[in-house]
Design a protein around this motif. Sequence first.
Motif, short mmCIF file in Angstrom:
data_model
loop_
_atom_site.label_atom_id
_atom_site.label_comp_id
_atom_site.label_asym_id
_atom_site.label_seq_id
_atom_site.Cartn_x
_atom_site.Cartn_y
_atom_site.Cartn_z
N GLU A 86 -2.44 6.82 10.05
CA GLU A 86 -3.47 5.79 10.12
C GLU A 86 -2.89 4.47 10.61
O GLU A 86 -3.50 3.76 11.41
N LYS A 120 0.85 -1.19 0.00
CA LYS A 120 0.00 0.00 0.00
C LYS A 120 0.88 1.23 0.00
O LYS A 120 1.92 1.26 0.64
N SER A 121 0.47 2.25 -0.75
CA SER A 121 1.20 3.51 -0.76
C SER A 121 0.22 4.65 -0.53
O SER A 121 -0.95 4.56 -0.88
N GLY A 122 0.75 5.71 0.06
CA GLY A 122 -0.11 6.86 0.28
C GLY A 122 0.71 8.06 0.66
O GLY A 122 1.93 8.07 0.46
N VAL A 174 -4.13 -3.39 6.70
CA VAL A 174 -3.50 -3.29 5.38
C VAL A 174 -3.20 -4.69 4.86
O VAL A 174 -3.45 -5.00 3.69
N LEU A 183 -1.20 8.19 5.67
CA LEU A 183 -1.15 6.73 5.79
C LEU A 183 -0.36 6.32 7.03
O LEU A 183 -0.74 5.40 7.76
#
Lengths: 251, 439
Positions: free
Chosen positions: A238, A229-231, A247, A235
Motif C-alpha cells: 500500500e 503505523k504497523s501492519g 500515513v 502495508l
Amino acid sequence: MSALLEVKDLVVTVGPRKILNGLSLSIDAGSVHAIMGPNGSGKSTLGYALAGRPGYEITGGSVLYRGEDLLALPAEERARAGLFLGFQYPVEIPGVNNVYLLKAAINAARKAKGLPEVDAFEFLQLVRAKMKLMQMDEAFLSRGVNEGFSGGEKKRNEILQMLVLEPTLAVLDETDSGLDIDALKVVARGVNTLRSEHRAVLLITHYQRLLDHIVPDHVHVLARGRIVKSGDRSLALELERRGYDWVLEAA
Amino acid sequence: MAASQDSLVDRLRAEFAAVADQLPNTTVRDSRSAAVERLAAAGLPTNRDENWRYANLRALSRSRFAPIATHQPIAAPDLPAALDGFERYVFVDGQFAAGLSATPSGNVGPGIAANSPTDMDTPAAREARFALISDAFAVDGLCVHITAADSAATGASIRRIEVLFVATADATIGSSYPRLSVRLEANTRVHLIERHVSVGAAASMVNSVIDVSLDRDARLDHVRLQQLGARTTLVDTLDARLASNTHYQLHCIAYGAAAARSTLRVALQGDRSRVELTSGCLASGTQTLDTYAVVDHAAPGATTRELFRGIASGRSRIAFNGKMVVRQNARDADSVQMLKGLLAGSEAEIDIRPQLEIYTDAVKAAHGATTGKLDDAMLFYLLSRGIERDIAQSLLKWAFIEDALLGIRPEALRRQLERELSRQFQDIAALDGLLGDVK
C-alpha cells in the motif's frame, strides 16, 4: 515467551538533535520485520543505536535483548551476543584483509562462548561455502575490507559477514540500496538462508522491492522518530502505491 | 646544556688518549685523532640544534666512549633465524664474530673484508658528528666492495648479504660501533639486510655508521631493521651517494631501543639516479625514535620516493624530518614524500615534517604529511563485528604500518618481521593467530 527484542519509548539524540522520539518495537524470534519510512525519519539511527555506535546518545527508553539490557553493553559485546548490523554504507578499511576481519570476528564470538579458536581449515571451508552462496570471487578474501568495492560488492560483503557470523538478530540498514535486480536476488537469498525459528531479521528499507524477495511478517512505518503505523506485508504494498503522506497525515 | 656537552667532549678526548694505542689499524691512528679533533671543534649536538630537537641523547652522559674490549659469549640460537641464500656476517659489540658468521666459502666472501674499520674518513656533514666518534673508536667493520668480477665469482646476478650487529654490553663498559661500508661498482647488484639486535637486556650504547656508494647502473636493495633491546640507545648515521642510473631501495624499520636517532643522507649525484626510502617506526612506552632524512637532488632527472609510517603509543615520541633539496642543476627532479603518523596513545607525540628546498623550476615535487588518531568509523565497524577493542585497534594499526612493510624482501624476512611486530601490539596471541593465514 518474551520477545527477542523489546524496544520501549526509545529516545536517541545525535549531537543537538533528537532523532528517535519514543520508538517502541517488539520482535519475536522467528520473525522478519521491515521498517520503512521517508528520508530523515530516523531509520539508520535506530540501527546505529541498537548496535551501539558512539555519538548516538540514548536519552530515554529501554531496549531488552533476550530479556537483558542491551544498552548496557559496549558495541563489541552486543555483536558477540548475536546482534549484527548490516551497514548502509560499509566502511572501507584498507590494509585489513577481509579474511582477518572474518577470522577475528569468528574467534571473538567463539571466545565469548568459551570455545577454542576456529580451525584454519574449517574456517576456510566455511567462508568458501558462504562466498559461493553470495556469488563472490575468492580474490575478495585477500583484499582490504571493502577497499575499492563497488556499492553492490560492499552489500554482498555485509551479507557474507552475516552468514559467517550467524547472528540471532540481524539489523540490515538499506541493504537493498544501490543493488541491481540480480544482486538484490543474491542478497535476498543470503538473508533467507538465515531465517529460522531462533533468529529474527529487521530490515530497514526505503522500497518495497526488497520485500518481494524477503517476505516480512510485520511492516512498520517510522516517521518523526517513532513508529506511526504497523501492519502486515500488505502495508508495504500500500505504501508503494500511495506513498507515505497518507500515513503521516493520519498519524 | 652546552657546558655538559663540552665536558662530554673532554671526557671523550681523555678516553681516546687512554685507549688509542690499543685500537687496531694503527696506520690510521692519525685519522682517528683527526676525527677527535674535528669533533672537539664542532661539538656534540644538543636538543637546541634544530635538527636534534627530538633526539634523546641523555644516555651519553653515562656511556663510556671507548669500544668494548670483551663481550659475553653468544651462540647462534641467540640470533634471528638465518635467511636462505644470504651470506651472514655477525658483529658482536662492534667486533667481527667469524664463528657466528656463515659464508659460502671460508671466512668472508669475495669482495668483502670484515675485520678492519675501513673508509675511516666518512663524509662529515654537520649532521654526522656522531660518525666522528665512530671514526675515532671503531674496531671492526664490514666492507663490501663488489666488482663485476666478484659478482661473476659467486655465480649469481644478485649478491645477497646479511649483516647482523649485536649489542650485549652495558654502556658503562663501553660503546659498540657497528660500521658498514658498501661500494657497488658499475652494473653490480646487491641485496643487503642490515640488522641491529640485542642479546640480553643490557643498556647498551650503539653508534653505527653506514656508508653507501653506488657506481653507475648499480642497484642496492637495503633493508635496515632496528630491533635493539628496550634499554639501548642508538645513534645512527647513513651516508649514500648515487651515480648515474643507479637504484637505491632503502627500507628502514625501527621498533627497538629506548632512544634511537637516525641521520640519513642520500645524495643523488648522477643523472637518472633513483632512491626509494621507506621508513616505518613503531614506538611504545617511553621510547623516542627520531629520524632526520635528507635527500639531495644534485643531478638532472633523479627520482625520490619517500614513504614514512610511524605509530606512537603510550608516552612515546616519534619524529621524522624529511628534507628534500633540489639543486639548480637538478632539473626534471621528481620527488614524492608521503609521510603519515598515527597517535595511538593520549600522551604520545609525533612530529612529522617534510621540508623542501628547491632551487630550480623544472621540478615535480609532491608531498603529504598527516598525523591523526585511529579512525572512529573504522573502529566501530570492527567492533560491530564483535572484535575486541584491543584487537580492533591492533588491526587498524597493522593496516597503517603495513604500507611500510609490503616491499620488504625476501618474503621470509618480511614474515619474520611481521611476527615480531605483531608482538609489539598488546594482544599478541590473537593477532599472531590471525597473521598465520596471510598469504
